[in-house]
Design a protein around this motif. Structure first.
Motif, mmCIF file in Angstrom:
data_model
loop_
_atom_site.group_PDB
_atom_site.id
_atom_site.type_symbol
_atom_site.label_atom_id
_atom_site.label_comp_id
_atom_site.label_asym_id
_atom_site.label_seq_id
_atom_site.Cartn_x
_atom_site.Cartn_y
_atom_site.Cartn_z
ATOM 1 N N ALA A 25 0.832 -1.211 0.000
ATOM 2 C CA ALA A 25 0.000 0.000 0.000
ATOM 3 C C ALA A 25 0.865 1.258 0.000
ATOM 4 O O ALA A 25 0.576 2.229 -0.718
ATOM 5 N N ALA A 26 1.930 1.230 0.793
ATOM 6 C CA ALA A 26 2.850 2.375 0.843
ATOM 7 C C ALA A 26 3.508 2.602 -0.515
ATOM 8 O O ALA A 26 3.706 3.749 -0.943
ATOM 9 N N THR A 27 3.819 1.510 -1.192
ATOM 10 C CA THR A 27 4.400 1.604 -2.541
ATOM 11 C C THR A 27 3.454 2.344 -3.480
ATOM 12 O O THR A 27 3.858 3.256 -4.212
ATOM 13 N N PHE B 112 1.068 4.393 -2.683
ATOM 14 C CA PHE B 112 0.925 5.791 -2.265
ATOM 15 C C PHE B 112 2.115 6.631 -2.726
ATOM 16 O O PHE B 112 1.944 7.751 -3.230
ATOM 17 N N ILE B 113 3.313 6.097 -2.552
ATOM 18 C CA ILE B 113 4.529 6.836 -2.939
ATOM 19 C C ILE B 113 4.560 7.082 -4.446
ATOM 20 O O ILE B 113 4.873 8.187 -4.909
ATOM 21 N N ILE B 114 4.228 6.052 -5.213
ATOM 22 C CA ILE B 114 4.219 6.202 -6.674
ATOM 23 C C ILE B 114 3.152 7.201 -7.102
ATOM 24 O O ILE B 114 3.389 8.057 -7.964
ATOM 25 N N ALA B 115 1.981 7.120 -6.491
ATOM 26 C CA ALA B 115 0.905 8.073 -6.810
ATOM 27 C C ALA B 115 1.327 9.498 -6.473
ATOM 28 O O ALA B 115 1.050 10.440 -7.231
ATOM 29 N N ASN B 116 2.006 9.655 -5.347
ATOM 30 C CA ASN B 116 2.467 10.980 -4.924
ATOM 31 C C ASN B 116 3.507 11.537 -5.898
ATOM 32 O O ASN B 116 3.472 12.724 -6.260
ATOM 33 N N ASN B 117 4.411 10.673 -6.333
ATOM 34 C CA ASN B 117 5.447 11.099 -7.285
ATOM 35 C C ASN B 117 4.863 11.473 -8.643
ATOM 36 O O ASN B 117 5.381 12.366 -9.331
ATOM 37 N N LEU B 118 3.797 10.792 -9.021
ATOM 38 C CA LEU B 118 3.162 11.065 -10.316
ATOM 39 C C LEU B 118 2.087 12.144 -10.220
ATOM 40 O O LEU B 118 1.476 12.495 -11.226
ATOM 41 N N LEU C 91 -6.654 3.858 -6.135
ATOM 42 C CA LEU C 91 -6.495 2.689 -7.002
ATOM 43 C C LEU C 91 -5.093 2.098 -6.870
ATOM 44 O O LEU C 91 -4.931 0.879 -6.709
ATOM 45 N N LEU C 92 -4.084 2.955 -6.902
ATOM 46 C CA LEU C 92 -2.699 2.486 -6.801
ATOM 47 C C LEU C 92 -2.406 1.888 -5.423
ATOM 48 O O LEU C 92 -1.671 0.900 -5.314
ATOM 49 N N ILE C 93 -2.989 2.470 -4.393
ATOM 50 C CA ILE C 93 -2.821 1.905 -3.043
ATOM 51 C C ILE C 93 -3.435 0.502 -2.986
ATOM 52 O O ILE C 93 -2.834 -0.434 -2.443
ATOM 53 N N GLY C 94 -4.619 0.360 -3.564
ATOM 54 C CA GLY C 94 -5.281 -0.949 -3.589
ATOM 55 C C GLY C 94 -4.497 -1.972 -4.390
ATOM 56 O O GLY C 94 -4.318 -3.120 -3.957
ATOM 57 N N ILE C 95 -4.013 -1.554 -5.547
ATOM 58 C CA ILE C 95 -3.229 -2.451 -6.401
ATOM 59 C C ILE C 95 -1.922 -2.838 -5.709
ATOM 60 O O ILE C 95 -1.494 -3.999 -5.766
ATOM 61 N N GLY C 96 -1.308 -1.876 -5.041
ATOM 62 C CA GLY C 96 -0.075 -2.164 -4.309
ATOM 63 C C GLY C 96 -0.301 -3.164 -3.188
ATOM 64 O O GLY C 96 0.517 -4.063 -2.960
ATOM 65 N N THR C 97 -1.427 -3.014 -2.498
ATOM 66 C CA THR C 97 -1.770 -3.938 -1.409
ATOM 67 C C THR C 97 -1.926 -5.364 -1.927
ATOM 68 O O THR C 97 -1.366 -6.313 -1.367
ATOM 69 N N VAL C 98 -2.683 -5.507 -3.012
ATOM 70 C CA VAL C 98 -2.905 -6.836 -3.603
ATOM 71 C C VAL C 98 -1.593 -7.426 -4.116
ATOM 72 O O VAL C 98 -1.296 -8.605 -3.886
ATOM 73 N N SER C 99 -0.797 -6.607 -4.782
ATOM 74 C CA SER C 99 0.480 -7.079 -5.331
ATOM 75 C C SER C 99 1.424 -7.537 -4.225
ATOM 76 O O SER C 99 2.176 -8.499 -4.398
ATOM 77 N N ILE D 158 6.819 -3.370 -7.971
ATOM 78 C CA ILE D 158 7.541 -3.073 -6.724
ATOM 79 C C ILE D 158 6.826 -3.712 -5.532
ATOM 80 O O ILE D 158 7.464 -4.246 -4.617
ATOM 81 N N GLY D 159 5.498 -3.673 -5.548
ATOM 82 C CA GLY D 159 4.732 -4.315 -4.479
ATOM 83 C C GLY D 159 5.011 -5.805 -4.415
ATOM 84 O O GLY D 159 5.198 -6.376 -3.334
ATOM 85 N N TYR D 160 5.063 -6.427 -5.571
ATOM 86 C CA TYR D 160 5.333 -7.870 -5.651
ATOM 87 C C TYR D 160 6.753 -8.181 -5.168
ATOM 88 O O TYR D 160 6.962 -9.090 -4.354
ATOM 89 N N ILE D 161 7.705 -7.412 -5.662
ATOM 90 C CA ILE D 161 9.112 -7.640 -5.286
ATOM 91 C C ILE D 161 9.321 -7.396 -3.794
ATOM 92 O O ILE D 161 10.114 -8.089 -3.144
ATOM 93 N N SER D 162 8.587 -6.433 -3.240
ATOM 94 C CA SER D 162 8.718 -6.152 -1.805
ATOM 95 C C SER D 162 8.352 -7.374 -0.965
ATOM 96 O O SER D 162 8.920 -7.599 0.111
ATOM 97 N N HIS D 163 7.412 -8.151 -1.462
ATOM 98 C CA HIS D 163 7.031 -9.382 -0.756
ATOM 99 C C HIS D 163 8.199 -10.365 -0.736
ATOM 100 O O HIS D 163 8.490 -10.977 0.296
ATOM 101 N N LEU D 164 8.859 -10.496 -1.868
ATOM 102 C CA LEU D 164 9.997 -11.415 -1.962
ATOM 103 C C LEU D 164 11.141 -10.973 -1.054
ATOM 104 O O LEU D 164 11.769 -11.796 -0.380
ATOM 105 N N VAL D 165 11.377 -9.672 -1.033
ATOM 106 C CA VAL D 165 12.427 -9.136 -0.151
ATOM 107 C C VAL D 165 12.061 -9.399 1.309
ATOM 108 O O VAL D 165 12.900 -9.820 2.117
ATOM 109 N N GLY D 166 10.791 -9.191 1.642
ATOM 110 C CA GLY D 166 10.333 -9.385 3.013
ATOM 111 C C GLY D 166 10.406 -10.823 3.485
ATOM 112 O O GLY D 166 10.498 -11.087 4.688
ATOM 113 N N ASP D 167 10.359 -11.762 2.542
ATOM 114 C CA ASP D 167 10.437 -13.186 2.893
ATOM 115 C C ASP D 167 11.842 -13.761 2.740
ATOM 116 O O ASP D 167 12.045 -14.961 2.957
#
Length: 208
Positions: free
Chosen positions: A11-13, A15-21, A30-38, A177-186
């Motif tokens: 979700a933070a991912t 938000f940050i991308i939405a803020n930058n854009l 929408l981006l927060i939701g997509i980031g959460t799911v990813s 980035i949301g997906y990759i963050s999961h891999l990094v976290g695990d």
């Protein structure tokens, strides 16, 4: 890392991308939701924490399938003509037999097939690819292919097609980035993880 942490980072991912854009409020949500799911999606595999939460109860699905089977038998018996009657009744009986063997572990596979069919029907490539992803995930062990570079690449295709379909900037990078963050976290290099991920499958099966 637990699901809440993965979802929060995703979700933070977004938000940050939405803020930058400088996205609009609706695009930001929408981006927060997509980031959460990813951020949660890699856990759809066998024994993953997410798989039991997105699928319907197998008991309900089984009951519906059995009802359809009974109705098909009755309809074929009373309305069918010649061979059609026996074919219809046979299909109904087969449906009854198959439905009795449906367990909760089969529901993710059924979900994947349903999403794949939806993608074909709607002619949405991202949905079709997501169905394939879920279908594959329903057969692979936890922290294997969904937690690998191969999984990232495949999900990248889903993300690219989703961004194209939605026509919203930032969807691709939020997904990836949301997906990759999961891999990094695990990953095993984090001290609180007792086991890692098989990042380089199928070439190398060592935990990372």
């Amino acid at each position: 890392m637990n699901g809440t942490a993965h979802a929060t980072i995703g979700a933070a991912t977004g938000f940050i991308i939405a803020n930058n854009l400088q996205s609009t409020p609706s695009q930001t949500l929408l981006l927060i939701g997509i980031g959460t799911v990813s951020g949660l999606l890699p856990d759809l595999d066998i024994d993953g924490k997410l798989r039991g939460k997105i699928t319907l109860s197998h008991k309900m699905f089984r009951a519906v399938a059995q009802l359809i089977g009974v109705l098909l038998i009755c309809y074929s018996f009373y309305e069918g003509a010649n061979n059609e009657r026996y074919i219809g009744m046979g299909i109904g009986l087969a449906l009854l037999a198959l439905s009795s063997s449906i367990k909760q572990k089969h529901m993710l596979t059924i979900t994947g097939i349903g999403i794949l069919a939806g993608g074909l029907s709607l002619q949405e490539m991202w949905l079709l690819l997501l169905g394939i992803y879920i279908l594959i995930a329903s057969f692979v062990a936890h922290r294997t292919y969904t937690h690998s570079i191969l999984g990232v690449i495949f999900f990248g295709f889903i993300a690219a097609n989703l961004e194209s379909s939605l026509a919203v900037d930032g969807v691709y990078y939020t997904c990836l980035i949301g997906y990759i963050s999961h891999l990094v976290g695990d990953s095993k290099f984090l001290p609180f993880n007792k086991r890692g991920i098989k990042l380089f499958l199928p070439i190398w099966s060592k935990d990372m």
